[in-house]
Design a protein around this motif. Structure first.
Motif, PDB file in Angstrom:
ATOM      1  N   GLN A 471       0.863  -1.121   0.076  1.00 15.00           N
ATOM      2  CA  GLN A 471       0.009  -0.139   0.119  1.00 15.00           C
ATOM      3  C   GLN A 471       0.869   1.122  -0.043  1.00 15.00           C
ATOM      4  N   TYR A 476      -3.370   3.965  -1.669  1.00 10.65           N
ATOM      5  CA  TYR A 476      -3.501   3.278  -2.972  1.00 10.65           C
ATOM      6  C   TYR A 476      -3.048   1.720  -2.626  1.00 10.65           C
ATOM      7  N   LEU A 487      -2.583   0.141  -9.446  1.00  8.72           N
ATOM      8  CA  LEU A 487      -2.761   0.914  -8.572  1.00  8.72           C
ATOM      9  C   LEU A 487      -4.149   1.167  -8.279  1.00  8.72           C
ATOM     10  N   ASP A 489      -7.414   2.667  -6.049  1.00 11.65           N
ATOM     11  CA  ASP A 489      -7.788   3.773  -4.999  1.00 11.65           C
ATOM     12  C   ASP A 489      -8.457   3.155  -4.027  1.00 11.65           C
ATOM     13  N   LYS A 640      -8.908   2.179 -10.687  1.00  7.18           N
ATOM     14  CA  LYS A 640      -7.643   1.375 -10.796  1.00  7.18           C
ATOM     15  C   LYS A 640      -6.963   1.946 -12.027  1.00  7.18           C
TER      16      LYS A 640
END
Ligand code: ADP
Ligand code: MG
Length: 656
Positions: A471, A476, A487, A489, A640
């Protein structure tokens, strides 16, 4: 082309009426302003059916002399302005002499009035601009204006009116603001036979706030009192917990007159920078007082817009005034018993220096007696500020209420205080430890996904799901699958997942709510109470059970998810805001906006460190959503972003 003709008086009057008497709330505003101008200290307003069927404004002002009653209804007839020079020094709310003429052109008006010192009063009826014979009547000094059947003769205007309940909401809004602007006048406002609020007229703004908005607001305000270069800014601004998603609770007066001025709203909001989240607007009631000849109130016919002669300076002073209030250091009152008295003295320490704008004078230090019960109630979360609560020793026979703010009432049995205490009882219940719901004991992973971390994978299967790497920025999640890096959110992903589940439930069988062990009481204004009443079924279907509770509050018994009291209150406030707004927004329908608000509150937040299990749950959620073709949060932001291994290698010039 049609021939040019001068309009008949009656048509011209009806057109002009549209500017002043645009809707019931505008009529109420004009009538109440007349009562204020007449020097009344008690004004009662009653409406029926949103004010379209019936408006009555009763005052104990100076009344209209018998011979002048008809003149009052003539256009440009006013007792408040004589020549053009007066316009720049005007102190009264009205001066154009247009309101009564406009109102009586489009409704049935009845007036009963008795002037100061007169032996008998006058009774006059004007039906859509036509006056009937005037009669003498026995009545008290003052004036009662009754306006019925508004716009009955102007169907074109009638069409622009909204539902009765919406119009009633506008009237309540106007009444609230006027009552706040004149805490020295006792207002009573009744809608469809039910008293909505009444203020005591004791001159305390905080008491008026208590009566109109309820105890949370009375407790959650900070006093503003700042004078610079002949401009004074007085009133209150709200602590962050009173902020709402719109500007409906921002009230600005200039020399006591309600004004709309977006620049001032923006300036106040600027003073709150870094204190409030974006999209949240602070509560305030502010009065800017300056010499009347530096203000031009004549810009707009309804007089809610104005121009300042020295705008920039005024805005700077407002900014400093608010900033001072927000950044004042908290002070804790030192409370000691007074021998033999049923009172206590609170000695409030005074700050050495203001945190902002050194021009302000902070030297005053006073003491005041405070009723014991009230101090323990009101002071609980309210930190007295210098200049805001000034305490001084009791002087026998002195009217404490007069010199003090909202917390001081000589009669503890007063209605306001009863209500305040009731609210405290509920608050007290609501914070008992048993409020904690068992949901919180469940394994963490359940908070995030129905599918998370349960399935066992066969040993040699191809990599079919993304693997969590870690993380970053506590916001993220990094995951990897095959030759790609993701990545994600964490908030956007979880919010969307919750949203999809809620939406499905809502459409199929209704969201199942969770009963709160201790119901939560929340302050609400009339328009909020109305939307709660009108949307009961819809709310139940969304997992909420919220009902009217007393005059100025609602009670929350069941919510779609359980959280702490503050969270639930914040959610309810947002939901009421959307219901009142009643419109879709961006990609979301009106119902979806509410479901999204719930999902957003429930979803895991950004800036939160996650365990490996939780991160895996987030990744599984994203994969599941993608299977249904969903790649964004409900507002359309991506959940993403992907990086191909190839691109990363290119970045490092391993390949070209
Ligand atoms: P304006 O307020 O601009 O003077 P209005 O049409 O609202 O014009 O009122 C006309 C006049 O009627 C006022 O100037 C005032 O003299 C008188 N009047 C109206 N309402 C009241 C009231 N409630 N009490 C005493 N006088 C009133
Ligand atoms: Mg007027």
């Amino acid at each position: 082309m049609a021939e040019i003709k001068v309009l008949s008086q009656s048509v011209a009057d009806k057109i002009a009426a549209g500017e002043v008497a645009e809707r019931p709330s505008a009529v109420v505003k004009e009538l109440v302003e007349n009562s204020i101008d007449a020097g009344a200290d008690r004004i009662t307003v009653e409406i029926k059916k949103g004010g379209i069927a019936y408006i009555s404004v009763e005052d104990n002002g100076k009344g209209i002399p018998f011979d002048e009653v008809e003149t009052a209804f003539v256009r440009h007839a006013t007792s408040k302005l004589r020549d053009i020079d007066d316009l720049f020094e005007i102190q009264t709310m009205g001066f154009r002499g247009e309101a009564l003429a406009s109102i009586c052109a489009v409704s049935d008006v009845e007036v009963i009035t008795k002037a100061k010192g007169a032996l008998e009063g006058a009774h006059l009826t004007v039906n859509h601009g036509v006056a009937k014979a005037k009669e003498t009547v026995a009545c008290n000094q003052g004036t009662v204006m009754v306006v019925e059947n508004l716009f009955a003769s102007v169907p074109a205007r009638m069409k622009f009116l909204k539902k009765d309940s919406t119009e009633a909401g506008y009237v309540a809004d106007v009444m609230g603001r006027i009552a706040l602007s004149k805490p020295e006048i006792a207002f009573r406002y009744i809608c469809d036979g039910k008293e909505q609020f009444s203020t005591s007229g004791d001159g305390s703004l905080k008491n008026a706030i208590l009566n109109i908005y309820g105890i949370d607001h009375a407790k959650g305000v900070m006093e503003v009192n700042h004078t610079e270069h002949g401009v004074s800014v007085r009133g209150v601004v709200g602590k962050s917990e009173l902020a709402r998603g719109n500007r409906a609770r921002q009230t600005l007066f200039v020399n006591g007159r309600y004004i709309k001025n977006h620049v001032v709203s923006k300036i106040v909001e600027e003073a709150y920078r870094n204190v409030l989240m974006t999209g949240k607007f602070p509560f305030f009631v502010l009065d800017i007082c300056l010499s009347p000849n530096l203000v031009d109130v004549n810009v707009h016919p309804a007089k809610t817009e104005i121009k300042f002669a020295n705008e920039k300076e005024v805005y700077d002073i407002v900014y400093h005034a608010v900033k001072n209030a927000i950044y004042r250091k908290p002070e804790i009152p030192v409370v000691q018993e007074l021998k033999g008295a049923d009172r206590i003295v609170a000695d409030v320490p005074v700050n050495e220096k203001p945190t902002f704008a050194p021009k302000q004078d902070y030297t005053e230090k006073k003491q005041e007696t405070v009723d014991r019960k009230i101090i323990s109630g009101f002071m609980e979360n309210t930190i007295p500020q210098k200049n805001s609560f000034s305490f001084k020793a009791p002087v026998k026979g002195e009217n404490v209420e007069k010199t003090f703010g909202f917390a001081l009432r000589e009669k503890p049995e007063s209605v306001e205080k009863d209500k305040a205490e009731k609210a405290f009882e509920y608050v007290a219940q609501a914070v008992e430890p048993e409020v904690k719901q068992p949901v919180e004991e469940k394994p963490e992973v359940n908070l995030f996904s129905e599918t998370a971390g349960v399935e066992e994978k066969p040993l040699f299967e191809e990599e079919s799901v993304a693997k969590v790497v870690g993380q970053i920025f506590d916001t993220y999640v990094i995951a990897q699958k095959d030759n790609r890096m993701f990545l994600i959110d964490q908030h956007a992903a979880h919010e969307r997942k919750r949203f999809e589940i809620l939406k499905k439930d809502y459409e199929e069988r209704g969201v199942s709510g969770q009963l709160l062990l201790a119901p939560i009481v929340l302050d609400a204004d009339n328009s909020e109470i109305t939307v709660i009443r009108e949307n009961r079924e819809k709310l139940l279907n969304m997992g909420f059970e919220i009902e009217e509770f007393g005059r100025n509050s609602v009670i929350i018994r069941q919510t779609p998810y359980v959280s702490d009291e503050e969270d639930i209150k914040a959610l309810a406030v947002e939901v009421m805001g959307i219901l009142a707004d009643g419109r879709p927004s961006g990609l979301l329908s009106f119902e979806e906006r509410i479901l999204d608000t719930i999902s957003c509150k429930y979803a895991i937040k950004a800036n939160k460190k996650l365990s490996l299990l939780e991160m895996e749950a987030v990744v599984r959620d994203v994969e599941e959503l993608e299977k249904s073709g969903i790649t964004t949060c409900p507002h359309g932001r991506p959940i993403k972003v992907e990086f191909a291994k190839r691109d990363i290698e290119k970045m490092f010039k391993r390949i070209v």
